[in-house]
Design an enzyme around this catalytic site. Structure first.
Site, PDB file in Angstrom:
ATOM      1  N   ASN A 295      -7.644   2.086   9.566  1.00 26.96           N
ATOM      2  CA  ASN A 295      -6.498   2.302  10.401  1.00 26.96           C
ATOM      3  C   ASN A 295      -6.612   2.255  11.892  1.00 26.96           C
ATOM      4  OD1 ASN A 295      -5.518   2.737   7.834  1.00 26.96           O
ATOM      5  ND2 ASN A 295      -4.833   4.744   7.940  1.00 26.96           N
TER       6      ASN A 295
ATOM      7  N   TYR B 272      -4.571   2.404  15.789  1.00 27.54           N
ATOM      8  CA  TYR B 272      -3.322   2.594  16.561  1.00 27.54           C
ATOM      9  C   TYR B 272      -3.624   2.522  18.151  1.00 27.54           C
ATOM     10  CZ  TYR B 272      -0.860   3.789  12.279  1.00 27.54           C
ATOM     11  OH  TYR B 272      -0.326   3.628  11.105  1.00 27.54           O
TER      12      TYR B 272
ATOM     13  N   GLU C  29      -3.785   0.039   8.192  1.00 29.78           N
ATOM     14  CA  GLU C  29      -2.559   0.536   9.175  1.00 29.78           C
ATOM     15  C   GLU C  29      -2.625  -0.035  10.309  1.00 29.78           C
ATOM     16  OE1 GLU C  29      -1.232   4.624   9.004  1.00 29.78           O
ATOM     17  OE2 GLU C  29      -1.752   4.745   7.012  1.00 29.78           O
TER      18      GLU C  29
ATOM     19  N   GLU D  14      -7.457   8.580   6.036  1.00 28.98           N
ATOM     20  CA  GLU D  14      -7.559   9.177   7.189  1.00 28.98           C
ATOM     21  C   GLU D  14      -8.224  10.926   6.980  1.00 28.98           C
ATOM     22  OE1 GLU D  14      -4.514   8.896   9.990  1.00 28.98           O
ATOM     23  OE2 GLU D  14      -4.769   6.720   9.978  1.00 28.98           O
TER      24      GLU D  14
ATOM     25  N   ARG E 290       0.825  -1.203   0.123  1.00 28.20           N
ATOM     26  CA  ARG E 290       0.051   0.063   0.067  1.00 28.20           C
ATOM     27  C   ARG E 290       0.935   1.224   0.023  1.00 28.20           C
ATOM     28  NH1 ARG E 290      -2.378   3.054   4.674  1.00 28.20           N
ATOM     29  NH2 ARG E 290      -4.061   4.421   3.701  1.00 28.20           N
TER      30      ARG E 290
ATOM     31  N   HIS F 146      -2.760  11.014   0.418  1.00 30.86           N
ATOM     32  CA  HIS F 146      -2.260  10.957   1.673  1.00 30.86           C
ATOM     33  C   HIS F 146      -1.731  12.189   1.983  1.00 30.86           C
ATOM     34  CE1 HIS F 146      -0.920   7.491   4.553  1.00 30.86           C
ATOM     35  NE2 HIS F 146      -0.606   8.689   5.242  1.00 30.86           N
TER      36      HIS F 146
HETATM   37  C1  NOJ Z   1      -1.535   7.430  10.111  1.00 35.95           C
HETATM   38  C2  NOJ Z   1      -0.939   7.893   8.647  1.00 35.95           C
HETATM   39  O1  NOJ Z   1      -1.893   7.333   7.764  1.00 35.95           O
HETATM   40  C3  NOJ Z   1       0.392   7.622   8.694  1.00 35.95           C
HETATM   41  O2  NOJ Z   1       0.690   8.578   7.555  1.00 35.95           O
HETATM   42  C4  NOJ Z   1       1.226   7.820   9.865  1.00 35.95           C
HETATM   43  O3  NOJ Z   1       2.581   7.752   9.684  1.00 35.95           O
HETATM   44  C5  NOJ Z   1       0.651   6.934  10.762  1.00 35.95           C
HETATM   45  N1  NOJ Z   1      -0.771   6.994  11.084  1.00 35.95           N
HETATM   46  C6  NOJ Z   1       1.391   7.001  12.321  1.00 35.95           C
HETATM   47  O4  NOJ Z   1       1.262   8.142  12.826  1.00 35.95           O
END
Ligand code: NOJ
Length: 445
Positions: A296, A298, A354, A170, A82, A125
């Site tokens: 995505n 985290y 992600e 995002e 990707r 992006h």
């Molecule tokens: C979201 C983003 O899509 C990516 O560009 C970024 O580096 C990562 N998360 C980590 O923050």
């Protein structure tokens, strides 16, 4: 932890479940002289905008070193890669294709397809051409139509050699971080701006989807959204309420228009002036059938009732355990997210586009023994396994990121890569996490 392990009968170990890694143009490419200026070039010049005062001028020098990076992908044995197209690299100011710019991606896509690696392209992006920002950027409705033209030209040029196109990555970050609280490019502040930018980005998504359907009907088309699941800090009624508001404001604000053609209820709590500039027909344009939704993930956040006037909620700072970027490690939230989305919406197949962690990597005797990152991947993949076992349809997973790279406002200090990059020499060194990921992929039936 040295390895990633899943139950031997896990659907995540079937060959049909795709594994890949992800990057984005501004974060890795460098080679700025051969493209237009982007909003991130300009933002990097602002004093104190970037933690280490760096910029994307060289980054991972990927434009010049892509073959080496491609060899690393081959060695990892991924099914998919990707990456994003740099709008300022492939388009001229007049809105025409720049042949040299697009040729770079055509070469990369051909190389990927030759080796059976599926190209997952993101059209946007975050690197908007600066000349469009000069005309208002995402605050200007016209930018949505500029995106439509860009999506049209790029999808015609790259065609169905691209397995999957995502319109946006995002939108929350572009709109909220970029135009509402100003910590990302272009650094504007104001609720009104954040909401207007989000609306025009969502509109652009819908217009872009139409172009993709027309030009590349056999490629998959969708969008990538980030989700930060929201949890109440206590079980008090007002904290639970504030948490719902926060979820609507930061997560569902993008999801609900895309899936259902409607903004969440919280829109009613906004002043007339702050509400998005919705015109007749916009919500239908935004709500297009998707072949996939990219998720995505985290971290999570905790909320309480607002303490300040005008605030919709109070967001608690992250509490330990946290990664090197300060985000709480709470894998369970990924399971909660996937099951909640699945219960609430009629979802297309999902890709985890992600997931990953910034860790304080240390190079010792030529090796990076990032056991903490391996543990992060292991815990999160187990949660996806659990969600899939509970009936959520997830088709693949992308580790963020292939390489350490330019982490936006954090500069080069926060490392997310499976591969360590020495930014002085540009030497690439696969970390322990790369070996663990590779072993996981190899263990599949
Ligand atoms: C979201 C983003 O899509 C990516 O560009 C970024 O580096 C990562 N998360 C980590 O923050």
């Amino acid at each position: 932890m040295n390895s990633i392990s899943l139950p031997s009968d896990s659907p995540l170990l079937k060959k049909s479940f795709l594994y890949g890694t992800a990057t984005s143009s501004f974060q890795i490419e460098g080679d700025v002289d051969n493209r237009l200026e982007s909003i991130w070039d300009t933002f990097c010049e602002r004093p104190s905008a970037i933690a280490d005062s760096s910029n994307g001028d060289v980054a991972c020098d990927h434009i010049n070193r892509w073959k080496e990076d491609f060899e690393i992908l081959l060695d990892l044995n991924v099914d998919a890669y990707r990456f994003s197209i740099s709008w300022p690299r492939v388009m001229t100011k007049e809105g025409e294709l720049n042949p040299k710019g697009i040729a770079f991606y055509q070469t990369l896509i051909n190389a990927l397809n030759d080796k059976g690696i599926k190209p997952f392209v993101t059209l946007y992006h975050w690197d908007l051409p600066q000349h469009l920002e000069d005309k208002g950027g995402w605050l200007n409705r016209q930018t949505a139509f500029e995106f439509e033209n860009y999506a049209d030209k790029v999808s015609k040029a790259l065609g169905e050699d691209v397995y999957s196109y995502a319109t946006f990555n995002e939108p929350f970050c572009s709109a909220y971080l970029g135009y509402e609280i100003g910590v990302h490019a272009p650094g504007r502040t104001g609720r009104k701006y954040g909401r207007a930018a989000a609306h025009h980005i969502l509109l652009a998504h819908g217009l872009g989807m139409k172009m993709l359907r027309r030009n590349v009907p056999r490629s998959k088309a969708g969008i990538v959204l980030n989700f930060t699941p929201c949890y109440p800090a206590t079980d008090k009624e007002e904290d639970i309420h504030a948490t719902r508001i926060a979820d609507e404001y930061i997560n569902q604000w993008y999801m609900q228009p895309v899936m259902e053609g409607q903004y969440p209820e919280v829109i009613k709590d906004l002043s007339e002036e702050d509400r998005p500039p919705v015109e007749a027909g916009d919500m239908d344009t935004i709500c297009q059938p998707l072949d996939f939704l990219g998720v995505n993930f985290y971290t999570r956040l905790r909320y309480s009732a607002a303490t300040e006037q005008d605030a919709l909620y109070y967001e608690h700072p992250h509490q330990g355990p946290v990664t090197d970027i300060g985000w709480e490690i709470y894998p369970r939230a990924l399971f909660d997210l996937l099951t909640t989305l699945n219960n609430r919406y009629t979802l297309p197949p999902l890709f985890i586009t992600e997931n990953g962690a910034a860790m304080a990597d240390e190079m010792l005797n030529g090796e990076v023994n990032d056991v903490d990152r391996v543990a992060y991947y292991d815990a999160h993949l187990k949660m996806i396994h659990k969600a899939v076992s509970n009936g959520v349809e997830v088709s693949g997973y992308f580790a963020w990121s292939l390489l350490d790279n330019f982490e936006w406002a954090e500069g080069y200090e926060k490392r997310f890569g499976l591969v360590y990059v020495d930014f002085e020499t540009q030497k690439r060194t696969p970390k322990l996490s790369a070996a663990a990921y590779k072993a996981l992929l190899k263990s599949r039936k």
